[in-house]
Write a protein that holds these residues in place. Structure first.
Motif, PDB file in Angstrom:
ATOM      1  N   LEU A   1       0.741  -1.635   0.003  1.00 55.18           N
ATOM      2  CA  LEU A   1       0.292   0.006  -0.269  1.00 55.18           C
ATOM      3  C   LEU A   1       1.072   1.511   0.068  1.00 55.18           C
ATOM      4  O   LEU A   1       0.217   2.407  -0.872  1.00 55.18           O
ATOM      5  CB  LEU A   1      -0.672  -0.420   1.897  1.00 55.18           C
ATOM      6  N   LEU A   2       2.489   1.052   0.989  1.00 54.73           N
ATOM      7  CA  LEU A   2       3.128   2.543   1.320  1.00 54.73           C
ATOM      8  C   LEU A   2       3.032   2.954  -0.522  1.00 54.73           C
ATOM      9  O   LEU A   2       3.634   3.796  -1.070  1.00 54.73           O
ATOM     10  CB  LEU A   2       3.732   2.033   1.875  1.00 54.73           C
ATOM     11  N   ASP A   3       4.304   1.391  -0.591  1.00 54.89           N
ATOM     12  CA  ASP A   3       4.992   1.540  -2.065  1.00 54.89           C
ATOM     13  C   ASP A   3       3.976   2.294  -3.385  1.00 54.89           C
ATOM     14  O   ASP A   3       3.554   3.165  -4.037  1.00 54.89           O
ATOM     15  CB  ASP A   3       5.275   0.365  -2.935  1.00 54.89           C
ATOM     16  N   PHE A   4       2.392   1.467  -3.368  1.00 51.54           N
ATOM     17  CA  PHE A   4       1.963   2.013  -4.567  1.00 51.54           C
ATOM     18  C   PHE A   4       1.624   3.479  -4.149  1.00 51.54           C
ATOM     19  O   PHE A   4       1.120   4.273  -5.054  1.00 51.54           O
ATOM     20  CB  PHE A   4       0.286   1.309  -4.397  1.00 51.54           C
ATOM     21  N   SER A   5       1.135   3.620  -2.806  1.00 47.17           N
ATOM     22  CA  SER A   5       0.799   5.509  -2.932  1.00 47.17           C
ATOM     23  C   SER A   5       2.385   6.150  -3.392  1.00 47.17           C
ATOM     24  O   SER A   5       1.770   6.950  -3.887  1.00 47.17           O
ATOM     25  CB  SER A   5       0.402   5.544  -1.332  1.00 47.17           C
ATOM     26  N   ARG A   6       3.164   6.157  -2.910  1.00 45.43           N
ATOM     27  CA  ARG A   6       4.794   7.028  -2.913  1.00 45.43           C
ATOM     28  C   ARG A   6       4.802   7.250  -4.617  1.00 45.43           C
ATOM     29  O   ARG A   6       4.640   7.952  -5.625  1.00 45.43           O
ATOM     30  CB  ARG A   6       6.152   6.158  -2.426  1.00 45.43           C
ATOM     31  N   LEU A   7       4.548   5.500  -5.618  1.00 48.10           N
ATOM     32  CA  LEU A   7       4.042   5.727  -7.119  1.00 48.10           C
ATOM     33  C   LEU A   7       3.520   6.821  -7.408  1.00 48.10           C
ATOM     34  O   LEU A   7       3.030   7.498  -8.668  1.00 48.10           O
ATOM     35  CB  LEU A   7       4.206   4.126  -7.695  1.00 48.10           C
ATOM     36  N   GLU A   8       2.073   6.537  -6.719  1.00 47.10           N
ATOM     37  CA  GLU A   8       0.680   7.438  -7.411  1.00 47.10           C
ATOM     38  C   GLU A   8       1.367   8.876  -7.488  1.00 47.10           C
ATOM     39  O   GLU A   8       1.261   9.235  -8.297  1.00 47.10           O
ATOM     40  CB  GLU A   8      -0.199   7.565  -7.059  1.00 47.10           C
ATOM     41  N   VAL A   9       2.068   8.837  -6.858  1.00 49.90           N
ATOM     42  CA  VAL A   9       2.043  11.097  -6.344  1.00 49.90           C
ATOM     43  C   VAL A   9       3.824  10.866  -6.896  1.00 49.90           C
ATOM     44  O   VAL A   9       4.472  12.630  -6.458  1.00 49.90           O
ATOM     45  CB  VAL A   9       2.231  11.315  -5.056  1.00 49.90           C
ATOM     46  N   GLY A  10       4.754   9.774  -7.587  1.00 51.80           N
ATOM     47  CA  GLY A  10       6.057  10.219  -8.116  1.00 51.80           C
ATOM     48  C   GLY A  10       6.862  10.745  -6.594  1.00 51.80           C
ATOM     49  O   GLY A  10       7.920  11.368  -7.460  1.00 51.80           O
ATOM     50  N   ARG A  11       6.812   9.680  -5.656  1.00 51.81           N
ATOM     51  CA  ARG A  11       7.644   9.800  -4.850  1.00 51.81           C
ATOM     52  C   ARG A  11       8.943   8.410  -4.353  1.00 51.81           C
ATOM     53  O   ARG A  11       9.570   8.418  -3.614  1.00 51.81           O
ATOM     54  CB  ARG A  11       6.668  10.187  -3.575  1.00 51.81           C
ATOM     55  N   MET A  12       8.604   7.654  -5.473  1.00 54.93           N
ATOM     56  CA  MET A  12       9.339   6.436  -4.892  1.00 54.93           C
ATOM     57  C   MET A  12      10.535   6.561  -5.894  1.00 54.93           C
ATOM     58  O   MET A  12      10.643   6.921  -7.276  1.00 54.93           O
ATOM     59  CB  MET A  12       8.447   5.748  -6.072  1.00 54.93           C
ATOM     60  N   ALA A  13      11.728   6.395  -5.626  1.00 57.00           N
ATOM     61  CA  ALA A  13      12.184   5.628  -6.151  1.00 57.00           C
ATOM     62  C   ALA A  13      13.707   4.892  -5.892  1.00 57.00           C
ATOM     63  O   ALA A  13      13.187   4.349  -5.311  1.00 57.00           O
ATOM     64  CB  ALA A  13      13.751   7.647  -5.470  1.00 57.00           C
ATOM     65  N   VAL A  14      14.540   4.750  -6.807  1.00 55.47           N
ATOM     66  CA  VAL A  14      15.830   3.624  -6.210  1.00 55.47           C
ATOM     67  C   VAL A  14      16.794   3.272  -6.285  1.00 55.47           C
ATOM     68  O   VAL A  14      17.444   4.939  -6.847  1.00 55.47           O
ATOM     69  CB  VAL A  14      15.648   2.931  -8.042  1.00 55.47           C
ATOM     70  N   GLU A  15      17.395   3.676  -5.837  1.00 52.33           N
ATOM     71  CA  GLU A  15      18.882   3.051  -5.088  1.00 52.33           C
ATOM     72  C   GLU A  15      20.248   3.305  -6.230  1.00 52.33           C
ATOM     73  O   GLU A  15      19.416   2.048  -7.575  1.00 52.33           O
ATOM     74  CB  GLU A  15      19.468   3.024  -3.785  1.00 52.33           C
ATOM     75  N   LYS A  16      21.041   3.062  -6.290  1.00 50.19           N
ATOM     76  CA  LYS A  16      22.333   2.432  -7.390  1.00 50.19           C
ATOM     77  C   LYS A  16      23.256   2.323  -6.527  1.00 50.19           C
ATOM     78  O   LYS A  16      23.927   3.517  -5.562  1.00 50.19           O
ATOM     79  CB  LYS A  16      22.654   3.805  -8.446  1.00 50.19           C
ATOM     80  N   ALA A  17      23.453   1.101  -6.102  1.00 48.57           N
ATOM     81  CA  ALA A  17      24.718   0.164  -5.232  1.00 48.57           C
ATOM     82  C   ALA A  17      25.215  -0.667  -5.606  1.00 48.57           C
ATOM     83  O   ALA A  17      24.010  -1.598  -6.152  1.00 48.57           O
ATOM     84  CB  ALA A  17      24.457   0.600  -3.768  1.00 48.57           C
ATOM     85  N   PRO A  18      26.544  -1.042  -5.585  1.00 49.18           N
ATOM     86  CA  PRO A  18      26.987  -2.307  -6.216  1.00 49.18           C
ATOM     87  C   PRO A  18      26.758  -3.018  -5.296  1.00 49.18           C
ATOM     88  O   PRO A  18      25.949  -3.257  -4.591  1.00 49.18           O
ATOM     89  CB  PRO A  18      28.534  -2.122  -5.872  1.00 49.18           C
ATOM     90  N   PHE A  19      26.165  -4.710  -6.205  1.00 43.69           N
ATOM     91  CA  PHE A  19      25.902  -5.776  -5.626  1.00 43.69           C
ATOM     92  C   PHE A  19      26.168  -6.709  -6.194  1.00 43.69           C
ATOM     93  O   PHE A  19      26.515  -6.466  -7.607  1.00 43.69           O
ATOM     94  CB  PHE A  19      24.573  -6.048  -4.981  1.00 43.69           C
TER      95      PHE A  19
END
Length: 587
Positions: free
Chosen positions: A265-283
């Motif tokens: 639910l939280l992820d969907f809410s963030r995606l709706e308002v454009g507040r979701m971001a992905v990180e970039k880190a070595p793995f």
């Protein structure tokens, strides 16, 4: 009409006349040159000079109104804006009078064309302001009514001289109707824009209210979930009876399911308002995929399914990207594949190709389940949609997993697509972009957190007890505080190694308490502060870092994440960095 709307129309008309200046200059220059060369009218240059002066005066009167539409113009400038269109129109249209009286062939026709073109320009340019339209059109209407008189004087025996009155009247009526129609259209457009702006504001307010509600509910739900998970883990580790361990595991599984649904639910809410971001880190890509697949092998085995992996050797080992989100998407795909497959196998096909300095990865999950119909595939990525009520009863779920997975795939530079034939299984293909990365250097073993003095600050007693339960197996000496004010009192009197600070508390919140701590001179001014928050978005973490916090963990607290955060802030390198943070955080 209100004053603000009147000012808006005035500014719109002024801007329109300023934008029209180049067309009028071009028309004036063209008419002057043509009549001078074709008809030898030397006096045409005087007309052009007078008209140019009238245009300059109009530009001077309209420039400040067009540049500052929000300002209320003075009375004399309003008067100038009304009179200047009359003067320019009177000067420009005056040329039609000698053309009407001329005995040159087609000269009266040119005069009529000049008046008609001028009226059309007046209607288009001044349509948003009725007073400017009337002011600019009046001279042309006068010249138009004078045309039959001039024509009859110049040609008294012409049989059609009196008919010109009918033509002039019809043209005036046509101009009036066109002006009224254009004015109504402009008003309708303005009303539509105003309505659209109101709807946009209402939508933004609704989204903001929903986000605030989701954040509040998230905070409230994470509190009992944290306690459930922490209590279940402690119970599982302490009770000797196998039956009690089973019950503890049942509680833990139920709490984990609640956390997964809340995270969706939280992820969907963030995606709706454009507040979701992905990180970039070595793995380690291979290790990440291997660990994820290993978690699902027992589930597949329970149903008698084979879980096969093809192409793992073709993948790069170390890449830069968001390992957490990649695991989240793959977990969703494997969960669905195993859930909806009763016999056969689930196959994961891995592929990679080089693209510039990075790699384009494809992960295809193929199952031998019942497949998906074309009608159902159209609804597959619709939020909260389930394929049927039987699916909800049998498997549960929020209907958000695939929606979130596709949006995360797009945030990672790829996509998630599906193909299926009903009765022959389904194929989900995840694509994403990752950058090439080098394996990080192996560092020294992290510091032990045993014996560390930790101040736990949270306004909710359940949260304080849950965090204390998580900390006890680490050998940590925990002190509890129920508010930011109480925490500052303790921090001014005793020395602590780490502070676990809840971000959202009534009264003084966690960020404000950290700013006060950093700006003071007490014994814990440089003590690392770990933010504990239910809203772990990049924006929230940036605000925590700006306040002087050194790390963060999300609720419900995962013991592994908490231990890693403690080890991180207690390491010598982080200690040195923390000592430099307060200066930046001091108000």
């Amino acid at each position: 009409m209100g004053v603000s709307e009147s000012q808006r129309n005035l500014a719109r008309a002024a801007a329109s006349r300023m934008a029209n200046i180049y067309l009028r200059l071009f028309a004036t220059a063209t008419i002057t040159v043509v009549l001078y060369l074709a008809a030898g009218m030397d006096w045409i240059w005087i007309w052009a000079g007078v008209y140019l002066l009238a245009l300059l005066g109009e530009q001077w009167a309209t420039r400040s109104v067009a540049a500052h539409p929000e300002a209320t113009p003075s009375p004399w400038r309003r008067w100038a804006l009304t009179v200047s269109p009359f003067l320019t129109s009177a000067t420009f249209g005056f040329l039609a009078l000698p053309l009407f009286a001329s005995d040159l062939r087609f000269a009266p026709t040119l005069g009529a064309m000049l008046i008609a073109g001028s009226l059309l320009n007046v209607i288009v340019v001044n349509g948003s302001l009725r007073s400017a339209t009337l002011s600019a059109a009046l001279p042309h209407l006068v010249y138009l009514l004078a045309a039959p008189l001039i024509a009859r004087t110049a040609n008294p025996d012409a049989p059609l001289a009196n008919v010109l009155w009918v033509g002039a009247a019809l043209l005036i009526i046509s101009v009036a109707v066109a002006s009224r129609t254009l004015s109504a259209a402009l008003q309708a457009e303005a009303d539509a824009k105003h309505e659209a702006e109101l709807r946009r504001q209402e939508a933004e307010e609704a989204v903001a209210a929903k986000s605030a509600f989701v954040a509040m509910i998230s905070h409230e739900l994470r509190t009992p979930i944290s306690a459930i998970l922490a209590g279940a883990a402690r119970l599982h580790s302490e009770v000797p009876e196998a039956s009690s361990k089973i019950h503890a595991q049942l509680i833990s599984d139920a709490g984990g399911l609640m956390r997964a649904l809340l995270n969706d639910l939280l992820d969907f809410s963030r995606l709706e308002v454009g507040r979701m971001a992905v990180e970039k880190a070595p793995f380690n890509l291979r290790q990440t995929l291997s660990d994820t697949l290993r978690l699902w092998r027992p589930e597949a085995a329970k149903k008698g399914l084979r879980l096969r992996v093809v192409g793992a050797a073709s993948l790069p080992k170390w890449v830069s990207g968001d390992a957490l989100r990649l695991r989240q998407v793959l977990n969703n795909l494997l969960s669905n594949a195993i859930k909806f497959t009763d016999r056969g196998a689930v196959e994961v096909r891995l592929g990679s190709r080089d693209e510039g300095s990075g790699h384009h990865l494809t992960i295809t999950v193929v199952d031998t389940g019942s497949g998906i119909s074309q009608a159902d595939m159209a609804r597959l990525f619709t939020p909260f949609e389930q394929l049927s009520t039987s699916v909800v009863r049998q498997h549960g779920g929020s209907g958000l997993g695939l929606v979130i997975s596709r949006e995360l795939a797009r945030l990672m530079g790829g996509d998630l697509v599906v193909s299926s034939v009903e009765g022959q299984g389904a194929t989900f293909t995840l694509s994403l972009q990752v950058e090439a990365a080098e394996a990080p250097q192996v560092g020294e073993v992290g510091p032990s957190v045993a014996g560390t003095r930790v101040l736990v600050v949270d306004d909710h007693v359940v949260n304080r007890r849950a965090i204390e339960l998580v900390l006890q197996p680490f050998g940590v000496d925990a002190t509890l505080a129920e508010s930011g004010e109480q925490a500052l009192e303790l921090l001014s009197a005793e020395v602590f190694d780490v502070v676990l600070m809840d971000v959202y508390m009534p009264g003084m919140d966690g960020r404000e308490a950290t700013r006060v701590l950093r700006s003071g001179s007490g014994p814990n001014r440089d003590t690392p502060v770990i933010a504990v928050t239910a809203s772990a978005t990049p924006k929230d973490w940036d605000a925590c870092r700006a306040a002087g916090m050194n790390a963060h963990v999300a609720k419900p607290i995962d013991p592994i994440e908490l231990y890693a955060a403690l080890a991180q802030v207690l390491s010598p390198d982080q200690r040195d960095a923390a000592n430099r943070t307060p200066a930046a955080a001091t108000p």
